[in-house]
Design a protein around this motif. Structure first.
Motif, PDB file in Angstrom:
ATOM      1  N   PRO A   1       0.838  -1.213   0.000  1.00 31.93           N
ATOM      2  CA  PRO A   1       0.000   0.000   0.000  1.00 31.93           C
ATOM      3  C   PRO A   1       0.867   1.254   0.000  1.00 31.93           C
ATOM      4  CG  PRO A   1      -0.697  -1.568   1.698  1.00 31.93           C
ATOM      5  CD  PRO A   1       0.628  -2.042   1.195  1.00 31.93           C
ATOM      6  N   PHE A   2       0.319   2.339  -0.540  1.00 29.07           N
ATOM      7  CA  PHE A   2       1.046   3.603  -0.562  1.00 29.07           C
ATOM      8  C   PHE A   2       1.345   4.050   0.867  1.00 29.07           C
ATOM      9  CE2 PHE A   2       0.778   8.386  -0.962  1.00 29.07           C
ATOM     10  CZ  PHE A   2       2.058   8.518  -1.480  1.00 29.07           C
ATOM     11  N   PRO A   3       2.612   4.244   1.216  1.00 34.25           N
ATOM     12  CA  PRO A   3       2.957   4.572   2.605  1.00 34.25           C
ATOM     13  C   PRO A   3       2.840   6.045   2.945  1.00 34.25           C
ATOM     14  CG  PRO A   3       4.952   4.250   1.328  1.00 34.25           C
ATOM     15  CD  PRO A   3       3.802   3.976   0.395  1.00 34.25           C
ATOM     16  N   GLY A   4       2.497   6.884   1.971  1.00 33.98           N
ATOM     17  CA  GLY A   4       2.387   8.322   2.222  1.00 33.98           C
ATOM     18  C   GLY A   4       3.639   9.062   1.780  1.00 33.98           C
ATOM     19  N   THR A   5       3.446  10.290   1.341  1.00 36.30           N
ATOM     20  CA  THR A   5       4.560  11.082   0.814  1.00 36.30           C
ATOM     21  C   THR A   5       5.653  11.288   1.847  1.00 36.30           C
ATOM     22  OG1 THR A   5       3.055  12.237  -0.696  1.00 36.30           O
ATOM     23  CG2 THR A   5       5.161  13.297  -0.234  1.00 36.30           C
ATOM     24  N   SER A   6       5.271  11.475   3.102  1.00 38.15           N
ATOM     25  CA  SER A   6       6.255  11.772   4.159  1.00 38.15           C
ATOM     26  C   SER A   6       7.188  10.596   4.432  1.00 38.15           C
ATOM     27  CB  SER A   6       5.539  12.173   5.453  1.00 38.15           C
ATOM     28  OG  SER A   6       4.711  11.120   5.914  1.00 38.15           O
ATOM     29  N   PHE A   7       6.838   9.419   3.943  1.00 43.78           N
ATOM     30  CA  PHE A   7       7.681   8.229   4.136  1.00 43.78           C
ATOM     31  C   PHE A   7       9.007   8.372   3.401  1.00 43.78           C
ATOM     32  CE2 PHE A   7       8.924   3.950   2.621  1.00 43.78           C
ATOM     33  CZ  PHE A   7       8.987   3.248   3.813  1.00 43.78           C
ATOM     34  N   PHE A   8       9.001   9.134   2.303  1.00 44.21           N
ATOM     35  CA  PHE A   8      10.152   9.166   1.410  1.00 44.21           C
ATOM     36  C   PHE A   8      11.066  10.337   1.755  1.00 44.21           C
ATOM     37  CE2 PHE A   8       6.619   7.100  -0.711  1.00 44.21           C
ATOM     38  CZ  PHE A   8       7.202   5.884  -1.041  1.00 44.21           C
ATOM     39  N   THR A   9      11.945  10.097   2.731  1.00 43.28           N
ATOM     40  CA  THR A   9      12.939  11.081   3.158  1.00 43.28           C
ATOM     41  C   THR A   9      14.268  10.357   3.350  1.00 43.28           C
ATOM     42  OG1 THR A   9      12.713  10.805   5.559  1.00 43.28           O
ATOM     43  CG2 THR A   9      11.096  12.234   4.462  1.00 43.28           C
ATOM     44  N   GLY A  10      15.327  11.148   3.499  1.00 37.93           N
ATOM     45  CA  GLY A  10      16.655  10.576   3.709  1.00 37.93           C
ATOM     46  C   GLY A  10      16.776   9.780   4.988  1.00 37.93           C
ATOM     47  N   ARG A  11      15.801   9.939   5.902  1.00 38.23           N
ATOM     48  CA  ARG A  11      15.849   9.189   7.163  1.00 38.23           C
ATOM     49  C   ARG A  11      15.231   7.796   7.030  1.00 38.23           C
ATOM     50  NH1 ARG A  11      13.986  14.200   8.455  1.00 38.23           N
ATOM     51  NH2 ARG A  11      11.853  13.432   8.666  1.00 38.23           N
ATOM     52  N   THR A  12      14.534   7.544   5.899  1.00 31.93           N
ATOM     53  CA  THR A  12      13.816   6.289   5.740  1.00 31.93           C
ATOM     54  C   THR A  12      14.755   5.177   5.301  1.00 31.93           C
ATOM     55  OG1 THR A  12      11.784   7.431   5.138  1.00 31.93           O
ATOM     56  CG2 THR A  12      11.961   5.115   4.500  1.00 31.93           C
ATOM     57  N   SER A  13      14.701   4.059   6.008  1.00 30.69           N
ATOM     58  CA  SER A  13      15.400   2.842   5.603  1.00 30.69           C
ATOM     59  C   SER A  13      14.422   1.700   5.779  1.00 30.69           C
ATOM     60  CB  SER A  13      16.663   2.615   6.458  1.00 30.69           C
ATOM     61  OG  SER A  13      17.356   1.460   6.020  1.00 30.69           O
ATOM     62  N   SER A  14      14.038   1.072   4.665  1.00 33.93           N
ATOM     63  CA  SER A  14      12.979   0.080   4.716  1.00 33.93           C
ATOM     64  C   SER A  14      13.089  -0.869   3.519  1.00 33.93           C
ATOM     65  CB  SER A  14      11.611   0.779   4.688  1.00 33.93           C
ATOM     66  OG  SER A  14      10.571  -0.149   4.449  1.00 33.93           O
ATOM     67  N   PRO A  15      12.716  -2.137   3.688  1.00 32.71           N
ATOM     68  CA  PRO A  15      12.676  -3.048   2.531  1.00 32.71           C
ATOM     69  C   PRO A  15      11.675  -2.607   1.470  1.00 32.71           C
ATOM     70  CG  PRO A  15      11.698  -4.071   4.492  1.00 32.71           C
ATOM     71  CD  PRO A  15      12.394  -2.840   4.951  1.00 32.71           C
ATOM     72  N   VAL A  16      10.730  -1.751   1.854  1.00 31.55           N
ATOM     73  CA  VAL A  16       9.788  -1.209   0.869  1.00 31.55           C
ATOM     74  C   VAL A  16      10.538  -0.397  -0.189  1.00 31.55           C
ATOM     75  CG1 VAL A  16       7.841   0.380   0.540  1.00 31.55           C
ATOM     76  CG2 VAL A  16       7.862  -1.198   2.487  1.00 31.55           C
ATOM     77  N   ILE A  17      11.555   0.365   0.241  1.00 32.23           N
ATOM     78  CA  ILE A  17      12.350   1.168  -0.694  1.00 32.23           C
ATOM     79  C   ILE A  17      13.106   0.258  -1.658  1.00 32.23           C
ATOM     80  CG2 ILE A  17      14.184   2.873  -0.918  1.00 32.23           C
ATOM     81  CD1 ILE A  17      11.688   4.005   0.353  1.00 32.23           C
TER      82      ILE A  17
END
Length: 305
Positions: A226-242
């Protein structure tokens, strides 16, 4: 020949085939039934809009223009594969066409393609296609150069298969506008025989359902992330989704990666995603590389568990 699907039945058929559908206000009663027959139904007709952008194309197909009132189709299929329902009943999409083509579509007895049309709207001997075909407009400039994204072609296939499945038709009940009238060239950029082959393959299996699958044990799990939201995509994000997103971008040939993709959101992810947005037809600030819900759903990122 078939009785037209009700609005509810059409919506159910499309969603059962795994499509994302947007219902525009009033579409269930928006039609031209006061101008002529609606049915019996004999097939599905595919068009291109000769326009760009989802909002403007949907508005045009809903309202029409001074020379041709809307609805101009039953649904608009945008570059992301989303289906926008704008009419239910008779629509101004097919116009007059060749009665020989109609007979062969009804019989479903032609080979690679129906006979070349010899008639057109307003011509002697033409038959009213608006009474006999569901019509779907696909957002494309129709210049032979505007791309047809994979998500859009998949949706066209699914839309046609959904209606054929609902009526018990084969893929030979699906034609392009250019196969109906000798004045028309749409859709341009892919061939109708190739589309019918894909539809036939899809019809050989049960409907693929929505965005969920049921594994052993009967517990429903998302098929796509599912769409995780725009705020999910930042330099602080580390996730298998990426990582999963990046692999899909590579598969879609939108990669700007020199290494990876990996789990941390980077500028390479942003550049790659911007290429995906441009592939879908987004421009300017709408192709800034930050995922939005529409482009994310079209990418179909696998669920990560």
């Amino acid at each position: 020949m078939a009785t037209p699907l009700t609005a509810t039945a059409l919506l159910s058929a499309l969603r059962s085939e795994g499509l994302t559908v947007v219902e525009h206000s009033g579409w269930r009663t928006h039609n031209r039934n006061h101008k002529g027959a609606w049915g019996p139904l004999n097939g599905v007709m595919i068009h291109h809009t000769v326009s760009s952008g989802t909002d403007g194309s949907v508005e045009l197909c809903y309202n029409g223009h001074a020379a041709l009132p809307g609805p101009l189709c039953h649904g608009v299929i945008d570059k992301t594969g989303t289906v926008h329902l704008v009419g239910n009943g008779r629509a101004n999409h097919a116009g007059g066409g060749d009665p020989t083509v109609l007979r062969r579509v009804i019989a479903e007895d032609y080979g690679d393609r129906p006979p070349a049309p010899r008639k057109h709207d307003g011509g002697a001997g033409s038959v009213d296609g608006n009474a006999h075909f569901y019509g779907f407009e696909c957002v494309n400039l129709g210049d032979g150069e505007d791309p047809w994204p994979t998500a859009q072609l998949d949706a066209i296939e699914r839309v046609a298969a959904a209606i054929c499945r609902a009526h018990g038709w084969s893929a030979r009940s699906v034609i392009g506008h250019l196969e109906w009238s000798d004045w028309k060239v749409d859709p341009r950029g892919f061939t109708m025989p190739s589309l019918r082959n894909r539809i036939a393959t899809r019809l050989s299996s049960p409907a693929s359902g929505g965005s969920a699958s049921t594994p052993a044990g009967g517990t429903s799990a998302p098929r796509y992330q599912p769409f995780p939201g725009t705020s999910f995509f930042t330099g602080r994000t580390s996730s298998p989704v990426i990582t999963a997103m990046g692999r899909r971008l590579v598969a879609e040939r939108c990669s700007s990666y020199t290494v990876g993709p990996g789990p941390r959101w980077t500028d390479a992810d942003r550049r790659s995603y911007a290429a995906w947005q441009r592939k879908l037809g987004f421009r300017g600030s709408e192709a800034d590389g930050v995922p939005g819900r529409t482009s994310w759903n079209a990418l179909k990122v696998p669920h990560t568990g």
